[in-house]
Design an enzyme around this catalytic site. Structure first.
Site, PDB file in Angstrom:
ATOM      1  CG  ASP A   1      14.950  29.498  21.076  1.00 16.86           C
ATOM      2  OD1 ASP A   1      14.788  28.304  20.789  1.00 16.86           O
ATOM      3  OD2 ASP A   1      15.882  29.864  21.822  1.00 16.86           O
TER       4      ASP A   1
ATOM      5  N   GLY B   1      22.114  28.218  20.157  1.00 12.32           N
ATOM      6  CA  GLY B   1      23.011  27.317  20.878  1.00 12.32           C
ATOM      7  C   GLY B   1      22.378  26.887  22.178  1.00 12.32           C
TER       8      GLY B   1
ATOM      9  CE  LYS C   1      20.320  34.632  22.747  1.00 13.10           C
ATOM     10  NZ  LYS C   1      19.843  33.451  22.003  1.00 13.10           N
TER      11      LYS C   1
ATOM     12  CE  LYS D   1      19.883  33.308  26.837  1.00 17.71           C
ATOM     13  NZ  LYS D   1      18.872  32.510  26.102  1.00 17.71           N
TER      14      LYS D   1
ATOM     15  CG  ASP E   1      16.606  34.521  24.190  1.00 19.38           C
ATOM     16  OD1 ASP E   1      15.355  34.475  24.267  1.00 19.38           O
ATOM     17  OD2 ASP E   1      17.316  33.494  24.100  1.00 19.38           O
TER      18      ASP E   1
ATOM     19  CD  GLU F   1      16.513  33.898  20.788  1.00 15.29           C
ATOM     20  OE1 GLU F   1      17.466  34.690  20.649  1.00 15.29           O
ATOM     21  OE2 GLU F   1      16.663  32.695  21.009  1.00 15.29           O
TER      22      GLU F   1
ATOM     23  CB  SER G   1      24.055  33.949  24.111  1.00 19.22           C
ATOM     24  OG  SER G   1      22.945  34.060  24.978  1.00 19.22           O
TER      25      SER G   1
ATOM     26  CE  LYS H   1      18.500  27.809  21.110  1.00 17.70           C
ATOM     27  NZ  LYS H   1      17.869  28.220  22.396  1.00 17.70           N
TER      28      LYS H   1
END
Ligand code: MG
Length: 369
Positions: free
Chosen positions: A239, A291, A162, A164, A189, A214, A136, A263
């Site tokens: 998430d 994570g 991934k 952000k 995400d 996400e 990520s 998670k």
């Protein structure tokens, strides 16, 4: 299992690279470790609550306080006799505080499994010996800087990237990464950074062939996610919205997501995480293990979870050196051919490096019945 004491320890862990998301930037983690001391041996848990209550209402000082004042007395209520499977029931009358509960449950579970010489992944029902690793990448200062980071992680062997995103850092960085790395598995995400009014803008991500987007909208906005799912071709993964097996079933039933990020801290522990995994499998929805910038202690448990059969997408289960110059375990997790080995030993399957832990310790207290 008879609990003698619970140790609460705070460690300060500087990240090798500051991590920026729509919630802000983190340069270090203030980690709460929970250690269950029992007649069968010790067990470790890690609380994933952040320094500030941004990802969720929980934050590390609050988790520390609730564990000390409200969770530990309930664990000790039956004279310290407790099983991991009984922890959630013992703590049920405390509302919320899932990350705090998850850390306590993991410490008890690790001690119990070590006593039975049973690895956590076996206990959860996983059979894979290694899991594919994704990484990520936080919001970067510039697009060239982002491309350098992606290139570096791909060179190390990570199997999916991934990114952000947030308003002002979305289409352009995704376009640049997709142009430079045409065929890599890529996902984004948003960490709740958008609103329903952004649906048309987010639909422009469809052209980049993303595996998923996400948590684009607020954690409580399941109907908004369901509406967005009817507009976007990119699959929606949730998430922050998923806090239990029942909320996962509800979100899927409403059409709010077709993928779920699990998670354990967010859902109250690894036993509930296993139930989230199972309910998603029953509904035909793939999951993957997220994570929370865990140390090797929490990451060991994530790897056990990520080895479950319905974890069909690579997770955020990266190697130790992606986060830490020195991890808290004696054998740091390493990337091997894009995969990380699932710890094979009893319980978490890792040995805690007490010298490393002591070096990083800010405070420690032991609570007895
Ligand atoms: Mg996320």
């Amino acid at each position: 299992m008879k609990l003698h004491a619970i140790e609460l320890r705070r460690v300060q862990m500087p990240l090798v690279r500051p991590f920026r998301t729509s919630y802000g930037v983190e340069a270090a983690r203030d980690v709460l470790l929970v250690r269950a001391l029992s007649a069968d041996g010790d067990g470790w848990g890690e609380c994933v609550a952040g320094t500030e209550p941004r990802f969720s209402a929980e934050y590390v000082d609050g988790a520390h306080a609730v564990i000390r004042a409200h969770l530990i007395p309930r664990l000790f209520a039956a004279g310290g006799e407790i099983t991991a499977a009984g922890v959630a029931a013992a703590l049920r009358d405390v509302s919320g505080h899932r990350m705090a509960k998850a850390a306590v449950e993991l410490a008890v579970l690790d001690a119990e499994l070590r006593g039975h010489e049973l690895p956590l992944h076996r206990y959860l029902g996983a059979e894979q010996t290694r899991v594919p690793a994704g990484v990520s990448i936080g919001i970067a200062a510039t697009i060239p800087d982002l491309l350098t980071q992606v290139d570096g992680y791909l060179a190390e062997g990570y199997l999916r990237i991934k990114l952000k995103i947030q308003p002002g850092w979305d289409l352009e960085p995704v376009r640049a990464v997709r142009k430079a790395f045409a065929s890599i598995p890529l996902q984004v995400d948003a960490n709740t950074a958008y609103t329903r009014a952004d649906a048309g803008w987010l639909a422009r991500l469809d052209e980049f062939g993303l595996s998923l987007i996400e948590q684009p909208l607020g954690r409580d906005d399941l109907t908004g996610h369901a509406a967005l799912a009817r507009i976007l071709r990119t699959p929606i993964c949730l998430d922050e919205s998923i806090v239990s097996a029942s909320s996962a079933a509800q979100a899927i039933g409403m059409g709010a997501c077709t993928v779920v990020n699990i998670k354990a801290g967010r859902v109250g522990g690894y036993l509930e995480a296993r139930r989230v995994h199972d309910v998603c499998a029953a509904l035909g929805v793939p999951v993957w293990c997220g994570g929370m910038l865990e140390t090797g202690i929490g990451r060991a448990a994530n790897l056990a979870l990520a080895a479950l059969p319905n974890c069909r997408l690579p997770g955020d289960t990266s190697a130790s050196d992606r986060y830490w110059a020195r991890d808290l375990i004696t054998e740091p997790f390493r990337l091997d051919d894009g995969h990380i080995k699932v710890p094979a030993g009893p319980g978490l399957g890792v040995l805690v490096d007490m010298a490393a832990v002591r070096t990083r310790t800010i405070s420690v207290e032991e609570i007895r019945p």
